[in-house]
Design a protein around this motif. Structure first.
Motif, PDB file in Angstrom:
ATOM      1  N   ASP A 118     -87.537  23.867  -1.682  1.00 34.97           N
ATOM      2  CA  ASP A 118     -86.189  23.023  -1.514  1.00 34.97           C
ATOM      3  C   ASP A 118     -84.945  23.987  -1.221  1.00 34.97           C
ATOM      4  O   ASP A 118     -84.387  23.326  -0.122  1.00 34.97           O
ATOM      5  N   ASN A 119     -84.817  24.826  -1.748  1.00 32.94           N
ATOM      6  CA  ASN A 119     -83.647  25.765  -1.341  1.00 32.94           C
ATOM      7  C   ASN A 119     -83.935  26.441  -0.028  1.00 32.94           C
ATOM      8  O   ASN A 119     -82.890  26.708   0.786  1.00 32.94           O
ATOM      9  N   GLU A 120     -85.205  26.866   0.271  1.00 28.83           N
ATOM     10  CA  GLU A 120     -85.582  27.386   1.690  1.00 28.83           C
ATOM     11  C   GLU A 120     -85.281  26.277   2.851  1.00 28.83           C
ATOM     12  O   GLU A 120     -84.669  26.778   3.888  1.00 28.83           O
ATOM     13  N   LEU A 121     -85.483  24.983   2.446  1.00 28.66           N
ATOM     14  CA  LEU A 121     -85.243  24.024   3.460  1.00 28.66           C
ATOM     15  C   LEU A 121     -83.828  23.950   3.744  1.00 28.66           C
ATOM     16  O   LEU A 121     -83.316  23.693   4.764  1.00 28.66           O
ATOM     17  N   LEU A 122     -82.954  23.945   2.706  1.00 30.64           N
ATOM     18  CA  LEU A 122     -81.629  23.712   2.541  1.00 30.64           C
ATOM     19  C   LEU A 122     -80.912  25.081   3.647  1.00 30.64           C
ATOM     20  O   LEU A 122     -80.023  24.687   4.073  1.00 30.64           O
ATOM     21  N   GLY A 201     -73.428  27.391  -4.668  1.00 34.75           N
ATOM     22  CA  GLY A 201     -74.030  27.988  -5.930  1.00 34.75           C
ATOM     23  C   GLY A 201     -75.389  27.965  -5.650  1.00 34.75           C
ATOM     24  O   GLY A 201     -76.140  27.934  -6.780  1.00 34.75           O
ATOM     25  N   TYR A 202     -76.028  27.792  -4.410  1.00 29.57           N
ATOM     26  CA  TYR A 202     -77.544  27.992  -4.192  1.00 29.57           C
ATOM     27  C   TYR A 202     -77.865  29.614  -4.282  1.00 29.57           C
ATOM     28  O   TYR A 202     -76.952  30.480  -3.890  1.00 29.57           O
ATOM     29  N   ASN A 203     -78.897  29.906  -4.417  1.00 31.65           N
ATOM     30  CA  ASN A 203     -79.425  31.272  -4.327  1.00 31.65           C
ATOM     31  C   ASN A 203     -79.511  31.796  -2.748  1.00 31.65           C
ATOM     32  O   ASN A 203     -80.333  31.116  -2.178  1.00 31.65           O
ATOM     33  N   VAL A 204     -78.737  32.506  -2.534  1.00 29.25           N
ATOM     34  CA  VAL A 204     -78.659  33.085  -0.879  1.00 29.25           C
ATOM     35  C   VAL A 204     -79.812  33.757  -0.462  1.00 29.25           C
ATOM     36  O   VAL A 204     -80.267  33.857   0.667  1.00 29.25           O
ATOM     37  N   ALA A 206     -83.024  32.369  -0.505  1.00 24.39           N
ATOM     38  CA  ALA A 206     -83.600  31.261   0.052  1.00 24.39           C
ATOM     39  C   ALA A 206     -83.454  31.339   1.444  1.00 24.39           C
ATOM     40  O   ALA A 206     -84.523  31.232   2.064  1.00 24.39           O
ATOM     41  N   LEU A 207     -82.581  32.060   2.101  1.00 24.89           N
ATOM     42  CA  LEU A 207     -82.353  32.187   3.535  1.00 24.89           C
ATOM     43  C   LEU A 207     -83.264  33.292   4.062  1.00 24.89           C
ATOM     44  O   LEU A 207     -84.043  33.250   4.943  1.00 24.89           O
ATOM     45  N   ALA A 208     -83.550  34.517   2.973  1.00 26.99           N
ATOM     46  CA  ALA A 208     -84.278  35.553   3.363  1.00 26.99           C
ATOM     47  C   ALA A 208     -85.682  35.189   3.146  1.00 26.99           C
ATOM     48  O   ALA A 208     -86.447  35.469   4.083  1.00 26.99           O
ATOM     49  N   THR A 209     -85.858  34.475   2.180  1.00 18.96           N
ATOM     50  CA  THR A 209     -87.513  34.222   1.875  1.00 18.96           C
ATOM     51  C   THR A 209     -87.886  32.972   3.113  1.00 18.96           C
ATOM     52  O   THR A 209     -89.075  33.158   3.418  1.00 18.96           O
ATOM     53  N   SER A 210     -87.143  32.464   3.341  1.00 21.33           N
ATOM     54  CA  SER A 210     -87.472  31.322   4.647  1.00 21.33           C
ATOM     55  C   SER A 210     -87.820  32.053   5.728  1.00 21.33           C
ATOM     56  O   SER A 210     -88.772  31.754   6.454  1.00 21.33           O
TER      57      SER A 210
END
Length: 253
Positions: A118-122, A201-204, A206-210
């Motif tokens: 979910d966070n990666e999609l966001l 407040g999301y884990n940033v 997620a951008l790297a792992t996406s």
């Protein structure tokens, strides 16, 4: 000399005999001038029309579809981003892709949802929305108009855009879907997504792992290869840039 000034010289000061001998040159010059002078609102309207055409050509997940329900849950807090109203839909096709257009339309493909959290999609949607906020999609639409067969789309005095044919809209839609941005534009869109994730407040990370997942998809071959990789190159380097920034910000060690 800026772009508008160059076009003014082209259309006004070139000898009339040149245009008389080459009417196609005159039309091309006027088309370029028309597209350059479109307002943000006019570009958004053209984008909206093109997205309607894309929606008609793709299998859009129904409101009660699990993919739609998941997407709605992910974006529940984000139907307006940086003052721009956003509308989201899922295309139920296996492509690993997503895009956003100047009118605030975001389309996410089933294939992308299948491999991302979910966070990666966001994070990816944040990147695509960043292109809209930074006016990259506006400029891509103007470029599409200059390269397409669309003629005389500049607004009338009423400020309205004429309705384009389905073939014209299809051409614009195809161009927008495959639009490639500069390295600087991609970096700025990455920064927008990073800031978006951090602000809410999301884990940033997620951008790297996406990006790391997209990098693996790009080297895998086959029909499932991420289309998004072809327009968003250097995924590994961009993932590392996110990690380095998060480390500097004290968000990771």
């Amino acid at each position: 000399m800026n772009y508008i000034a160059r076009l003014f010289l082209l259309t006004v000061w070139l000898p009339v005999s040149t245009f008389a001998q080459q009417p196609g040159l005159a039309q091309a010059a006027m088309d370029a001038l028309n597209s350059a002078m479109l307002s943000d609102a006019q570009v958004a309207e053209l984008s909206r029309q093109a997205v309607v055409e894309m929606d008609a050509k793709n299998p859009v997940a129904a409101p009660n579809d699990p993919y739609t329900q998941r997407l709605n849950r992910i974006v529940a807090r984000h139907h307006t981003v940086s003052g721009l109203p956003i509308n989201y839909k899922v295309y139920k096709v296996p492509d690993v892709n997503a895009f956003a257009t100047a009118d605030g339309s975001v389309r996410v493909f089933k294939g992308l949802m299948d491999i991302m959290t979910d966070n990666e999609l966001l994070a990816i949607m944040g990147h695509e929305i960043g292109h809209v906020i930074n006016h990259d999609t506006r400029d891509a639409m103007k470029s599409a108009l200059r390269r397409s067969a669309v003629r005389n789309v500049a607004a009338s005095q009423s400020g309205l855009i004429g309705k384009l044919s389905r073939s014209q809209l299809g051409g614009l839609a195809d161009y927008m879907l495959g639009a490639k941005f500069s390295r600087q534009q991609e970096t700025e869109a990455d920064d927008y997504s990073y800031g978006f994730l951090k602000r809410y407040g999301y884990n940033v990370m997620a951008l790297a792992t996406s990006f790391e997942k997209l990098a693996k998809q790009g080297g895998g071959g086959g029909s499932g290869v991420a289309q998004i990789v072809s327009t968003h190159p250097d995924s590994k380097a961009r993932a590392q840039r996110v990690r380095d920034r998060a480390r500097r910000d004290g968000l990771i060690r």
